[in-house]
Design a protein around this motif. Structure first.
Motif, PDB file in Angstrom:
ATOM      1  N   ALA A  17      20.788  18.511  47.652  1.00 54.59           N
ATOM      2  CA  ALA A  17      20.244  19.161  48.635  1.00 54.59           C
ATOM      3  C   ALA A  17      19.995  20.642  48.163  1.00 54.59           C
ATOM      4  O   ALA A  17      20.160  21.136  47.020  1.00 54.59           O
ATOM      5  N   PRO A  19      19.660  24.829  47.832  1.00 57.46           N
ATOM      6  CA  PRO A  19      20.558  25.827  48.215  1.00 57.46           C
ATOM      7  C   PRO A  19      20.315  26.339  49.689  1.00 57.46           C
ATOM      8  O   PRO A  19      19.129  26.373  50.144  1.00 57.46           O
ATOM      9  N   ALA A  20      21.477  27.024  50.035  1.00 58.84           N
ATOM     10  CA  ALA A  20      21.357  27.760  51.383  1.00 58.84           C
ATOM     11  C   ALA A  20      20.526  29.119  51.412  1.00 58.84           C
ATOM     12  O   ALA A  20      19.922  29.631  52.407  1.00 58.84           O
ATOM     13  N   SER A  21      20.621  29.511  49.954  1.00 63.04           N
ATOM     14  CA  SER A  21      19.834  30.895  50.020  1.00 63.04           C
ATOM     15  C   SER A  21      19.630  31.022  48.361  1.00 63.04           C
ATOM     16  O   SER A  21      20.017  30.237  47.833  1.00 63.04           O
TER      17      SER A  21
END
Length: 62
Positions: A17, A19-21
């Motif tokens: 996935a 990264p979130a940021s």
């Protein structure tokens, strides 16, 4: 001063996935400090575009 090498190998692109940021830094080395004209340009032209894109720019001049 340099950024340290990563402690581990990066996985291949598309592996897992996203990264979130992400944090991005751009460093500009100059032979003299930035002047008020540059700060004004940044505040009028760059910061609004970045803010509209959902970013929160931070500028530090040393």
């Amino acid at each position: 001063m340099a950024f340290p090498a990563p402690a581990s190998v990066q996985p291949p692109a598309g592996d897992g996935a996203p990264p979130a940021s992400i944090v991005v830094a751009t460093l500009y080395h100059r032979d003299r400090p930035f002047d008020d004209a540059f700060a004004d340009f940044f505040d009028r032209s760059v910061r609004p575009v970045m803010t509209e894109a959902g970013e929160h720019p931070a500028v530090v001049a040393l």
